[in-house]
Design a protein around this motif. Structure first.
Motif, mmCIF file in Angstrom:
data_model
loop_
_atom_site.group_PDB
_atom_site.id
_atom_site.type_symbol
_atom_site.label_atom_id
_atom_site.label_comp_id
_atom_site.label_asym_id
_atom_site.label_seq_id
_atom_site.Cartn_x
_atom_site.Cartn_y
_atom_site.Cartn_z
ATOM 1 N N ASP A 49 0.480 -0.696 0.063
ATOM 2 C CA ASP A 49 -0.131 0.130 0.174
ATOM 3 C C ASP A 49 0.664 0.984 -0.444
ATOM 4 O O ASP A 49 0.794 2.392 -1.285
ATOM 5 C CB ASP A 49 -1.239 0.243 1.266
ATOM 6 N N ASP A 50 2.399 1.131 0.825
ATOM 7 C CA ASP A 50 3.342 2.620 0.684
ATOM 8 C C ASP A 50 3.268 2.903 -0.960
ATOM 9 O O ASP A 50 3.433 3.737 -1.095
ATOM 10 C CB ASP A 50 4.146 2.337 1.664
ATOM 11 N N GLN A 54 3.341 6.040 -2.748
ATOM 12 C CA GLN A 54 4.098 6.783 -3.367
ATOM 13 C C GLN A 54 4.486 7.302 -5.314
ATOM 14 O O GLN A 54 4.257 7.371 -6.086
ATOM 15 C CB GLN A 54 5.916 5.782 -3.406
#
Length: 68
Positions: A49-50, A54
């Protein structure tokens, strides 16, 4: 094994890349190449998810014409 979220994220990001870059071919090339701002291939980042966040941020900067 890649989880469902990673697959869904990858599909969603690819669709967004097509919107920003204009064609599926350009989006696929960008997703598979190491991006200078991201430091890795976008395809690799969308597995979390991170990482997806990005990649979407990078696409937004490209869309707005900001340096990436």
């Amino acid at each position: 094994m890649v989880g469902f979220n990673a697959v869904a994220n990858g599909e969603m990001v690819f669709e967004r890349a097509v919107e920003v870059l204009g064609t599926a071919e350009r989006a696929a090339e960008w997703m598979g190449c190491k991006d200078s701002q991201l430091g890795v291939k976008p395809d690799d980042l969308v597995k979390t998810d991170d990482g997806t966040a990005q990649v979407l941020h990078c696409l937004r900067r490209l869309e707005l014409g900001h340096p990436v």
